[in-house]
Design a protein around this motif. Sequence first.
Motif, PDB file in Angstrom:
ATOM      1  N   VAL A   1      -1.370  -4.375  -2.802  1.00 15.41           N
ATOM      2  CA  VAL A   1      -2.463  -5.453  -2.152  1.00 15.41           C
ATOM      3  C   VAL A   1      -2.198  -5.026  -0.667  1.00 15.41           C
ATOM      4  CG1 VAL A   1      -3.744  -7.354  -1.696  1.00 15.41           C
ATOM      5  CG2 VAL A   1      -3.175  -6.825  -3.829  1.00 15.41           C
ATOM      6  N   VAL A   2      -2.838  -4.174   0.320  1.00 16.49           N
ATOM      7  CA  VAL A   2      -2.563  -3.877   1.363  1.00 16.49           C
ATOM      8  C   VAL A   2      -3.443  -4.994   2.245  1.00 16.49           C
ATOM      9  CG1 VAL A   2      -2.873  -2.346   3.433  1.00 16.49           C
ATOM     10  CG2 VAL A   2      -2.061  -1.784   1.131  1.00 16.49           C
ATOM     11  N   ASP A   3      -2.887  -5.891   2.839  1.00 18.87           N
ATOM     12  CA  ASP A   3      -3.825  -6.848   3.398  1.00 18.87           C
ATOM     13  C   ASP A   3      -3.548  -7.043   4.892  1.00 18.87           C
ATOM     14  OD1 ASP A   3      -4.759  -9.383   3.842  1.00 18.87           O
ATOM     15  OD2 ASP A   3      -3.673 -10.896   2.721  1.00 18.87           O
ATOM     16  N   GLN A   4      -4.330  -6.548   5.783  1.00 21.24           N
ATOM     17  CA  GLN A   4      -4.121  -6.331   7.279  1.00 21.24           C
ATOM     18  C   GLN A   4      -5.202  -7.257   7.993  1.00 21.24           C
ATOM     19  OE1 GLN A   4      -3.829  -2.156   7.961  1.00 21.24           O
ATOM     20  NE2 GLN A   4      -1.957  -2.077   6.667  1.00 21.24           N
ATOM     21  N   GLU A   5      -4.685  -7.678   9.143  1.00 20.15           N
ATOM     22  CA  GLU A   5      -5.662  -8.195  10.256  1.00 20.15           C
ATOM     23  C   GLU A   5      -5.214  -7.411  11.490  1.00 20.15           C
ATOM     24  OE1 GLU A   5      -5.452 -12.412  10.612  1.00 20.15           O
ATOM     25  OE2 GLU A   5      -6.505 -12.666   8.726  1.00 20.15           O
ATOM     26  N   SER A   6      -6.021  -6.610  12.057  1.00 16.85           N
ATOM     27  CA  SER A   6      -5.764  -6.100  13.481  1.00 16.85           C
ATOM     28  C   SER A   6      -6.702  -6.132  14.568  1.00 16.85           C
ATOM     29  CB  SER A   6      -6.057  -4.518  13.000  1.00 16.85           C
ATOM     30  OG  SER A   6      -7.463  -4.270  12.647  1.00 16.85           O
TER      31      SER A   6
ATOM     32  N   ILE B   1      -1.489  -4.765  14.309  1.00 19.22           N
ATOM     33  CA  ILE B   1      -1.632  -5.168  12.927  1.00 19.22           C
ATOM     34  C   ILE B   1      -0.563  -6.005  12.274  1.00 19.22           C
ATOM     35  CG2 ILE B   1      -1.976  -3.673  10.688  1.00 19.22           C
ATOM     36  CD1 ILE B   1      -2.497  -1.214  12.389  1.00 19.22           C
ATOM     37  N   ASP B   2      -1.178  -6.974  11.731  1.00 14.71           N
ATOM     38  CA  ASP B   2      -0.647  -7.982  11.040  1.00 14.71           C
ATOM     39  C   ASP B   2      -0.632  -7.467   9.760  1.00 14.71           C
ATOM     40  OD1 ASP B   2       0.108  -9.631  13.370  1.00 14.71           O
ATOM     41  OD2 ASP B   2      -1.800 -10.412  13.097  1.00 14.71           O
ATOM     42  N   ALA B   3       0.528  -6.802   9.051  1.00 14.13           N
ATOM     43  CA  ALA B   3       0.402  -6.120   7.815  1.00 14.13           C
ATOM     44  C   ALA B   3       1.182  -6.865   6.944  1.00 14.13           C
ATOM     45  CB  ALA B   3       1.017  -4.626   7.955  1.00 14.13           C
ATOM     46  N   LEU B   4       0.472  -7.380   5.894  1.00 13.86           N
ATOM     47  CA  LEU B   4       1.108  -7.791   4.672  1.00 13.86           C
ATOM     48  C   LEU B   4       0.862  -6.964   3.397  1.00 13.86           C
ATOM     49  CD1 LEU B   4       0.023 -11.555   5.123  1.00 13.86           C
ATOM     50  CD2 LEU B   4       1.996 -10.487   5.816  1.00 13.86           C
ATOM     51  N   VAL B   5       1.924  -7.102   2.521  1.00 12.65           N
ATOM     52  CA  VAL B   5       1.920  -6.020   1.466  1.00 12.65           C
ATOM     53  C   VAL B   5       2.310  -7.118   0.272  1.00 12.65           C
ATOM     54  CG1 VAL B   5       2.731  -4.177   0.254  1.00 12.65           C
ATOM     55  CG2 VAL B   5       2.290  -4.145   2.578  1.00 12.65           C
TER      56      VAL B   5
ATOM     57  N   LYS C   1       4.744 -11.444  -2.490  1.00 11.70           N
ATOM     58  CA  LYS C   1       4.534 -10.601  -1.155  1.00 11.70           C
ATOM     59  C   LYS C   1       5.976  -9.590  -1.060  1.00 11.70           C
ATOM     60  CE  LYS C   1       4.259 -13.019   2.870  1.00 11.70           C
ATOM     61  NZ  LYS C   1       4.332 -13.738   4.029  1.00 11.70           N
ATOM     62  N   THR C   2       5.687  -8.474  -0.799  1.00 11.97           N
ATOM     63  CA  THR C   2       6.931  -7.393  -0.617  1.00 11.97           C
ATOM     64  C   THR C   2       6.775  -6.883   0.812  1.00 11.97           C
ATOM     65  OG1 THR C   2       5.316  -5.735  -1.504  1.00 11.97           O
ATOM     66  CG2 THR C   2       6.468  -6.975  -3.004  1.00 11.97           C
ATOM     67  N   GLY C   3       5.921  -7.193   1.757  1.00 10.78           N
ATOM     68  CA  GLY C   3       5.975  -6.457   2.926  1.00 10.78           C
ATOM     69  C   GLY C   3       5.290  -7.593   4.000  1.00 10.78           C
ATOM     70  N   ASP C   4       6.035  -7.287   5.084  1.00 11.74           N
ATOM     71  CA  ASP C   4       5.499  -8.299   6.000  1.00 11.74           C
ATOM     72  C   ASP C   4       5.996  -7.816   7.463  1.00 11.74           C
ATOM     73  OD1 ASP C   4       4.706 -10.231   8.084  1.00 11.74           O
ATOM     74  OD2 ASP C   4       5.477 -11.966   6.962  1.00 11.74           O
ATOM     75  N   SER C   5       5.003  -7.053   8.111  1.00 15.55           N
ATOM     76  CA  SER C   5       5.475  -6.228   9.373  1.00 15.55           C
ATOM     77  C   SER C   5       4.291  -6.734  10.502  1.00 15.55           C
ATOM     78  CB  SER C   5       5.667  -4.950   8.857  1.00 15.55           C
ATOM     79  OG  SER C   5       4.410  -4.316   8.703  1.00 15.55           O
ATOM     80  N   ASP C   6       4.908  -6.418  11.906  1.00 15.98           N
ATOM     81  CA  ASP C   6       3.820  -6.288  12.816  1.00 15.98           C
ATOM     82  C   ASP C   6       4.045  -5.019  13.475  1.00 15.98           C
ATOM     83  OD1 ASP C   6       3.171  -8.954  12.858  1.00 15.98           O
ATOM     84  OD2 ASP C   6       4.928  -9.716  13.763  1.00 15.98           O
TER      85      ASP C   6
ATOM     86  N   PHE D   1       7.367  -1.171  15.648  1.00 19.85           N
ATOM     87  CA  PHE D   1       7.449  -1.859  14.273  1.00 19.85           C
ATOM     88  C   PHE D   1       8.492  -3.037  14.164  1.00 19.85           C
ATOM     89  CE2 PHE D   1       8.909  -1.633   9.993  1.00 19.85           C
ATOM     90  CZ  PHE D   1       7.873  -1.991   9.324  1.00 19.85           C
ATOM     91  N   THR D   2       7.838  -4.178  13.653  1.00 15.65           N
ATOM     92  CA  THR D   2       8.856  -5.354  13.489  1.00 15.65           C
ATOM     93  C   THR D   2       8.677  -5.511  11.922  1.00 15.65           C
ATOM     94  OG1 THR D   2       8.635  -6.045  15.668  1.00 15.65           O
ATOM     95  CG2 THR D   2       9.425  -7.579  13.723  1.00 15.65           C
ATOM     96  N   ASN D   3       9.784  -5.366  11.084  1.00 11.48           N
ATOM     97  CA  ASN D   3       9.850  -5.836   9.807  1.00 11.48           C
ATOM     98  C   ASN D   3      10.144  -7.410   9.648  1.00 11.48           C
ATOM     99  OD1 ASN D   3      10.373  -6.064   7.095  1.00 11.48           O
ATOM    100  ND2 ASN D   3      10.422  -4.110   6.733  1.00 11.48           N
ATOM    101  N   ASN D   4       9.354  -8.109   9.324  1.00 12.12           N
ATOM    102  CA  ASN D   4       9.777  -9.656   9.312  1.00 12.12           C
ATOM    103  C   ASN D   4      10.420  -9.947   8.282  1.00 12.12           C
ATOM    104  OD1 ASN D   4       8.133 -10.189  11.697  1.00 12.12           O
ATOM    105  ND2 ASN D   4       6.167 -10.200  10.643  1.00 12.12           N
ATOM    106  N   LEU D   5      10.704  -9.220   7.167  1.00 12.97           N
ATOM    107  CA  LEU D   5      11.270  -9.425   6.000  1.00 12.97           C
ATOM    108  C   LEU D   5      12.952  -8.575   6.247  1.00 12.97           C
ATOM    109  CD1 LEU D   5       8.831  -8.864   3.252  1.00 12.97           C
ATOM    110  CD2 LEU D   5       9.504 -11.184   4.387  1.00 12.97           C
ATOM    111  N   ASN D   6      12.970  -7.713   6.976  1.00 10.84           N
ATOM    112  CA  ASN D   6      14.172  -6.922   6.926  1.00 10.84           C
ATOM    113  C   ASN D   6      14.494  -6.447   8.633  1.00 10.84           C
ATOM    114  OD1 ASN D   6      16.704  -5.353   7.053  1.00 10.84           O
ATOM    115  ND2 ASN D   6      15.578  -3.766   5.500  1.00 10.84           N
ATOM    116  N   GLN D   7      15.106  -7.146   9.416  1.00 12.15           N
ATOM    117  CA  GLN D   7      15.206  -6.753  10.808  1.00 12.15           C
ATOM    118  C   GLN D   7      16.078  -5.543  10.794  1.00 12.15           C
ATOM    119  OE1 GLN D   7      16.857  -9.889  12.973  1.00 12.15           O
ATOM    120  NE2 GLN D   7      15.299 -11.417  12.585  1.00 12.15           N
ATOM    121  N   ALA D   8      16.617  -5.185   9.824  1.00 12.96           N
ATOM    122  CA  ALA D   8      17.398  -3.764   9.927  1.00 12.96           C
ATOM    123  C   ALA D   8      16.316  -2.599  10.074  1.00 12.96           C
ATOM    124  CB  ALA D   8      18.209  -3.672   9.000  1.00 12.96           C
TER     125      ALA D   8
END
Length: 693
Positions: free
Chosen positions: A330-335, A368-372, A383-388, A423-430
């Motif tokens: 599920v691609v869930d985005q607010e842009s 883009i507030d990108a949630l997966v 939730k498997t993805g959370d990025s800005d 790109f900022t990965n809110n679940l994995n800063q690396a």
Amino acid sequence: MSRLRLLAIAGILYPAHIFAQTPLVEINEGQISPPADYQLVDHAENVRSGSLTVPSLAQTQERFARIPGAANLVPSEKYSKEYAVGFKDMLANTPGVFVQQRYGEESRLSIRGSGIGRAIHLRGINILQDGVPFNLADGSGDFQEIDPLSSRAIEVYKGSNGMQYGASSLGGAINVITPTGHTATARNTFRTEGGSFGTLRTNATAARVYGDTDVFASVTAMTSDGWRDQSQQKKARFNGNIGHRINDTTETRFYLSYNNLGQDVPGTLSLRNALDNPKMAPLNNNRNDYARDIKSVRLANKTSFILGDKVLDVGIYGAFKDLFHPISIVVDQESQTYGGFARLTGHGQVADHRNDYTLTLNGMAGKIDALVWTNVRGSRGVKTGDSDQLASQIDLYGENQFYILPQWSLVTGLQLLHAERDFTNNLNQAANDKKNFDAINPKLGTVWDFDKNAQFFANISRSSEVPIFSDLVQTPIVGFVPLDMQEAWTTEMGVRGQRDRLAWDVTAYRSWIDGELLNYTTDPSIPTATFNAGDTIHQGIELGFDMDIGREIVGPRHKLILRQTYNLNDFRFQDDLQYGDNRIAGTPVHQYRAELRYEHSDQWSVTPNFEAVPGGGYVDHANHLKAPGYAVVGVNATTRIKEGVDFYIDANNLLDKRYVSNYSTITNANVVGTEVFYPGEGRSVFAGVKVSF
């Protein structure tokens, strides 16, 4: 990183131009000196001029006639009396534009092979409405927000001819023009239409001029069960603008668009099922309710100033979109996308020679507030993805047209571009990453009016296409995939014009591309992977011919117009270590479309049409599998019941031909799955009535 190495990594990740557009029937698009008997026949446009912010079509076609390359102006009369749902219908007769339907408005859209491998959404072409981008700040985009019933015309700028709109890619730009209170074809219209697949669509528009203020508004509602399983649509759209003439030299205009769009996604099939069971959808598409639902609001302002012999246009805009897109995930985005532009055009003299110039500054930024999530029957699971995803681009373009002789001009242009991807990965800063891209794109061209109604043009230009986020972020790679910009040199030349009963548009082009951004499907349920190819070549021919063949046969008050469009698409790898000189998958080599329009004194018309893709096109870069060629026929008929009341009937694929209209590209059909085909829609009939008052 070499292309082969990147390909190996990705494989592990997942198992006229204006003349060709009805110059003899609806509008003389861009003629240098139109013959008297082929003047504009859109009566409303004859009596309604444009304004400072939105010129009339007659003024626009004059500007198009000076472009030193392939560009097309498509008036709404071309598609207003048929069931047009997207670019497939709106640009059907436009040379050089490849557009084939996947489902609903979703199509594979490509100009000169730009983004041909893209299996989802859009890349490689700037799509705009009234100069405001539909694309997000990173360059990606959707088709669904475009409403054919809220358009007055479409401008198609191929390649470098779209630089004024911030386009830096091989494909160029497409700008959809909304009517205004001055340019709308009627004060009020009401339209209702329906037909096959449980389809019903209604539209109402209103246009007013109150002194120095004008208003236009359009509302469209649509519902359809769709031809295939899991292809239902339910959509509502609003487009409007209000303009005010502040004084004799200044005008401002505000735009508002709103969309609430629900579109199920039927997915791709094997070749056998696409031909034998074309209405089916894969089990996962039904079970997990694949869809692409969009809610969006777009706001914009454009203000135009006359400064002596110069015109300055300035604008700002904001676009807000909520995308809910259940597929294998599920691609869930607010842009949110913001931007502005300033465009200065002027006319003057240099050493007693005419000299025209344009200077354009475009800037846009977005987040883009990108949630997966995992897909649980079409709903959010884990939730498997959370990025800005932050993107920005600024470009400066200058063009000068110097008239060596009154009939011969030299055009020089230069684009400077800077783009950022953060790109900022809110679940994995690396996995956080950031990259900047810079480009300098020059252009040199010429336009020669070798006859009163005929013109030769040529140009050479450089293009630079920046990767979008879905190219740069490919799980499980940590950080950005090491992609470079796609860079190309393109040369084109052609002739366009009209003489007596023949109008023509002929363009030949060749692009030398370094690092072409190619996409391929690794699994039908997983988004496309991207890599930089080595050297590739795109070359082709774009032909458009219109001929009035029936003046003696049907009489002077009647018309019999033959329109033909042909595209030759020759896209190849060059000495590639893996693919040699194979054809690049994604586009058929040959495309042909023809229609014969009989028009009886503006009271009724019948137009049979024919579309053919002989030989099909390769599905894989290894050139082991081809989509079969096809030919389909249809017919359109219109009649004017009385003044202000028009009726049409539109029948497509009359012989109910089973064929493949589109497909996703893959690497090697002998190695990976081939469930990548979209079946073409079966026989359909739609009818509609439009009341203007």
